[in-house]
Enzyme design. Structure first.
Site, PDB file in Angstrom:
ATOM      1  N   TYR A  49      -9.852  44.134  53.116  1.00 15.40           N
ATOM      2  CA  TYR A  49     -10.122  45.568  53.301  1.00 15.40           C
ATOM      3  C   TYR A  49     -10.108  46.287  51.961  1.00 15.40           C
ATOM      4  CZ  TYR A  49     -10.124  50.206  55.368  1.00 15.40           C
ATOM      5  OH  TYR A  49     -10.458  51.482  55.718  1.00 15.40           O
ATOM      6  N   PHE A  91     -37.731  61.918  47.373  1.00 15.32           N
ATOM      7  CA  PHE A  91     -37.930  61.027  48.514  1.00 15.32           C
ATOM      8  C   PHE A  91     -37.574  61.768  49.814  1.00 15.32           C
ATOM      9  CE2 PHE A  91     -36.356  57.526  51.283  1.00 15.32           C
ATOM     10  CZ  PHE A  91     -37.555  56.881  51.432  1.00 15.32           C
ATOM     11  N   ASP A  92     -38.109  61.317  50.947  1.00 16.23           N
ATOM     12  CA  ASP A  92     -37.921  62.093  52.193  1.00 16.23           C
ATOM     13  C   ASP A  92     -36.456  62.256  52.611  1.00 16.23           C
ATOM     14  OD1 ASP A  92     -37.873  59.413  52.887  1.00 16.23           O
ATOM     15  OD2 ASP A  92     -39.092  59.616  54.679  1.00 16.23           O
ATOM     16  N   ASP A 104     -32.377  58.885  41.066  1.00 10.53           N
ATOM     17  CA  ASP A 104     -32.503  58.210  42.347  1.00 10.53           C
ATOM     18  C   ASP A 104     -33.106  56.864  41.928  1.00 10.53           C
ATOM     19  OD1 ASP A 104     -33.373  57.075  44.673  1.00 10.53           O
ATOM     20  OD2 ASP A 104     -34.157  58.914  45.538  1.00 10.53           O
ATOM     21  N   ALA A 131     -33.557  53.751  43.152  1.00  4.44           N
ATOM     22  CA  ALA A 131     -33.933  52.674  44.084  1.00  4.44           C
ATOM     23  C   ALA A 131     -34.802  51.585  43.435  1.00  4.44           C
ATOM     24  CB  ALA A 131     -34.653  53.265  45.290  1.00  4.44           C
ATOM     25  N   LYS A 152     -33.877  48.106  47.958  1.00  2.00           N
ATOM     26  CA  LYS A 152     -35.091  48.038  47.136  1.00  2.00           C
ATOM     27  C   LYS A 152     -34.843  47.024  46.027  1.00  2.00           C
ATOM     28  CE  LYS A 152     -35.916  51.560  49.800  1.00  2.00           C
ATOM     29  NZ  LYS A 152     -35.647  52.922  49.438  1.00  2.00           N
ATOM     30  N   HIS A 171     -41.162  62.411  61.310  1.00  7.58           N
ATOM     31  CA  HIS A 171     -42.089  61.267  61.310  1.00  7.58           C
ATOM     32  C   HIS A 171     -41.502  60.014  61.941  1.00  7.58           C
ATOM     33  CE1 HIS A 171     -39.770  61.260  57.612  1.00  7.58           C
ATOM     34  NE2 HIS A 171     -39.958  59.967  57.498  1.00  7.58           N
TER      35      HIS A 171
HETATM   36  C1  PLP Z   1     -35.306  54.110  50.152  1.00  7.98           C
HETATM   37  C2  PLP Z   1     -35.074  55.228  49.257  1.00  7.98           C
HETATM   38  C3  PLP Z   1     -33.978  56.078  49.430  1.00  7.98           C
HETATM   39  C4  PLP Z   1     -33.021  55.972  50.598  1.00  7.98           C
HETATM   40  O1  PLP Z   1     -32.411  54.730  50.663  1.00  7.98           O
HETATM   41  P1  PLP Z   1     -32.029  54.029  52.042  1.00  7.98           P
HETATM   42  O2  PLP Z   1     -31.368  52.773  51.593  1.00  7.98           O
HETATM   43  O3  PLP Z   1     -33.273  53.817  52.816  1.00  7.98           O
HETATM   44  O4  PLP Z   1     -31.098  54.950  52.754  1.00  7.98           O
HETATM   45  C5  PLP Z   1     -33.818  57.101  48.512  1.00  7.98           C
HETATM   46  N1  PLP Z   1     -34.685  57.269  47.504  1.00  7.98           N
HETATM   47  C6  PLP Z   1     -35.733  56.465  47.306  1.00  7.98           C
HETATM   48  C7  PLP Z   1     -36.660  56.690  46.167  1.00  7.98           C
HETATM   49  C8  PLP Z   1     -35.981  55.425  48.179  1.00  7.98           C
HETATM   50  O5  PLP Z   1     -37.053  54.650  48.004  1.00  7.98           O
END
Ligand code: PLP
Length: 458
Positions: A72, A124-125, A215, A217, A258, A450
Site C-alpha cells: 500500500y 485537449f477536450d 500537458d 501526453a 500515450k 461527444h
Molecule cells: C489523452 C490526453 C489527456 C487525458 O489523458 P487520459 O489518460 O485519457 O485521462 C490529456 N491531454 C492530452 C493531450 C491527451 O492526449
C-alpha cells in the site's frame, strides 16, 4: 540498393480480428445512434478511435507487471517510476494518477478558481472540460497557421507569443494561475511544438510571473519532431532533448496511456514544494495514497519501463513513419488531410471532403460514420460535436476545423492494416458527391457530449 525501413520489434502474441459485412455494420451503427463510442469492440475491424491505452506493451513491460510490488505504501514499483521521472524529465516531485485527466483534476483543484484563465495551445477536450467545469476559461493561443490544413508548417502546435502576451497584458496576474503547453498538440492534429517556442513561452511566462506546465501526453513524439525538424537538434539524442524541454517548465500532467505505452496510468510532476503539498492533499482525496495514486504497483512498474522505451529513437522513428505512411497513401488517393501528418494520427479534413454537407449536420462525424460503414474502421470526430456548446450562450460552437482523426495505436497494426484503412477512405473520396446529408443530435449531455451523444440521419 537502399534497404527498406522495418519495425524494430517482432510480434509474440496475436489477437484475432473478424471482418464484418456492410449489412451488419449498417445495423450496428444505427443501434449505436451513429455514435462510434457506443459500438462494441467486436463490431470494429480496425480501431483507430484512439492511441490512448490501446498500444501493445513489450515483453519487458509484461515482465515488470510480474515484478510489481503491491504494498500500500512505499512500493518499490513507485520508486522505480520515481527514478525514471527524476532522471528522464528532471522533475523532482510527482504523484501517480490513474490516468491523465486525473492529473489534470489534481492540478486544477490545487491551482484554479472560478473566473480564471488558462492560456495555451488548443487544450485537449478533458483539459478544457476540467477548466470549464470550474467556471474558468481555456484560451487558445495556437498560431494561425494551424487552422490551414493544406499549409506546411513544421510546428503547428506552436503558441503565438503575441496572442499569449495579449492575454497576460489584458488580465490581472492573479486571474492566470498557469499557462499550459500541450505536447504534441492533439487538438490541432498531433502537431509538435518547437524547442524555440517552448523556450520563448517559458521566458514570457517568467517575465509575467506565471507558472508554465506541459500537458505531456506525447512528449517523446514531440522530442522526435524537434530532432528531425529543428536544425540545431539534429545531432542531439531524444533523452537530451526531453531533458531540455522539461527544463523550461514548472511541472507536467501526463497520460501514461500515450507515450508511456501502458494501458492505464498517468502522473502529475512539479518542482514547487508548496504546490506539491496541495496536490498531495487532493491526490489522497481523489486518487489514493501518494505512492500508488489510483494504480496497482504493477501499473507503476510497467509505466516506468514504458517511459524509457517510448524515448528510444528507433521505436519513435517506426511510430512516426507508420503515421506518415497512412498520410502518404491518403494523399495519393486525393483525400484532404492536415499537413504535415502529426505524431500519433492522421487528420482528414472533413470540410474539404464533404463541403456540400452543412456544418450544422456535423461533417466530420458523418465522415466517421461513412468510414465505419465502408470497412469497419473506427476513427473519431474532432469537430463541432467535440467542441460542445458555448457554456454561456448554449449555442453550438463551430471550430475552424472539422477533422476525422485516425489515431494509430503503438506497435499494434501492420502496413497491410494501414493500406486497408487508406483504401476505405479512397473509396469514400470517389463517391463523396453521393453522400447527400449528415446527422442531427437527438440527445446530448451538458458537458463532453461527444462520448454519449445520440444522433440520427438528417
Ligand atoms: C489523452 C490526453 C489527456 C487525458 O489523458 P487520459 O489518460 O485519457 O485521462 C490529456 N491531454 C492530452 C493531450 C491527451 O492526449
Amino acid at each position: 540498393m537502399e534497404l527498406p525501413f522495418a519495425e524494430p520489434y517482432k510480434i509474440k502474441v496475436v489477437e484475432p480480428l473478424r471482418r464484418s459485412t456492410r449489412e451488419e455494420r449498417e445495423a450496428w451503427i444505427r443501434e449505436s445512434s451513429y455514435n462510434l463510442f457506443k459500438l462494441r469492440s467486436e463490431q470494429v475491424f480496425i480501431d483507430l478511435l484512439t492511441d490512448s491505452g490501446t498500444s501493445a506493451m513489450s515483453h519487458n513491460q509484461w515482465s515488470e507487471i510480474m515484478l510489481g510490488d503491491e504494498s500500500y505504501a512505499g512500493s518499490s514499483s513507485f520508486f522505480k517510476l520515481k527514478e525514471v521521472i527524476n532522471n528522464l524529465l528532471g522533475l523532482p516531485l510527482f504523484v501517480p494518477t490513474h490516468q491523465g485527466r486525473a492529473a489534470e483534476n489534481l492540478l486544477f483543484s490545487a491551482m484554479l478558481k472560478k473566473g480564471d484563465l488558462v492560456p495555451g495551445n488548443a487544450h485537449f477536450d478533458t483539459t478544457k472540460g476540467h477548466i470549464e467545469f470550474r467556471k474558468a476559461t481555456a484560451v487558445d493561443c495556437t498560431i494561425d497557421e494551424a487552422s490551414d490544413t493544406s499549409l506546411y508548417h513544421p510546428f503547428k502546435g506552436n503558441i503565438d507569443l503575441g496572442k499569449l502576451e495579449q492575454v497576460f497584458r489584458n488580465n490581472p496576474r492573479k486571474k492566470i494561475p498557469l499557462c499550459l503547453i500541450t505536447i504534441t498538440c492533439n487538438t490541432s492534429g498531433g502537431q509538435p511544438v518547437s524547442m524555440k517556442n517552448i523556450r520563448e513561452v517559458s521566458n514570457l511566462c517568467q517575465k509575467y510571473g506565471i507558472p508554465v506546465f506541459f500537458d505531456a501526453a506525447r512528449f517523446a513524439e514531440n522530442a522526435y519532431f524537434i530532432k528531425t525538424r529543428e536544425k540545431e537538434y539534429a545531432q542531439k539524442g531524444i533523452r537530451d532533448i526531453v531533458m531540455e524541454m522539461f527544463s523550461c517548465v514548472d511541472g507536467a500532467t501526463m497520460s501514461g496511456k500515450k507515450d508511456a505505452i501502458v494501458n492505464i496510468g498517468g502522473f502529475l510532476a512539479c518542482r514547487d514544494k508548496v504546490l506539491f503539498d496541495r496536490i498531495s492533499m487532493y491526490c489522497i482525496l481523489y486518487e489514493g495514497y501518494l505512492t500508488y495514486g489510483g494504480l496497482a504497483g504493477r501499473d507503476l512498474a510497467a509505466m516506468a519501463q514504458g517511459l524509457l522505451e517510448g524515448c528510444e529513437f528507433d521505436y519513435l522513428e517506426s511510430r512516426v513513419r507508420q503515421v506518415e505512411y497512412l498520410g502518404s497513401l491518403l494523399r495519393g488517393y486525393g483525400v484532404p488531410i492536415q499537413e504535415p501528418t502529426g505524431g500519433h494520427a492522421v487528420f482528414v479534413d472533413a470540410r474539404k471532403m464533404l463541403p456540400h454537407i452543412p456544418r450544422e449536420e456535423f461533417q466530420a462525424q458523418s465522415l466517421a460514420v461513412e468510414l465505419y460503414l465502408e470497412g469497419g474502421v473506427r476513427g473519431v470526430e474532432i469537430g463541432a460535436l467535440l467542441a460542445d456548446r458555448d457554456p454561456a450562450s448554449r449555442e453550438n460552437r463551430y471550430p475552424r476545423l472539422e477533422l476525422l482523426r485516425l489515431a494509430i495505436p503503438r506497435r499494434v497494426y501492420t502496413s497491410n492494416h494501414i493500406e486497408y484503412v487508406a483504401a476505405c477512405l479512397g473509396n469514400i473520396y470517389e463517391r463523396r458527391d453521393k453522400i447527400r446529408s449528415g446527422l442531427k443530435i437527438v440527445k446530448e449531455a451538458p458537458i463532453m457530449r461527444h462520448f454519449t451523444v445520440e444522433l440520427e440521419r438528417c
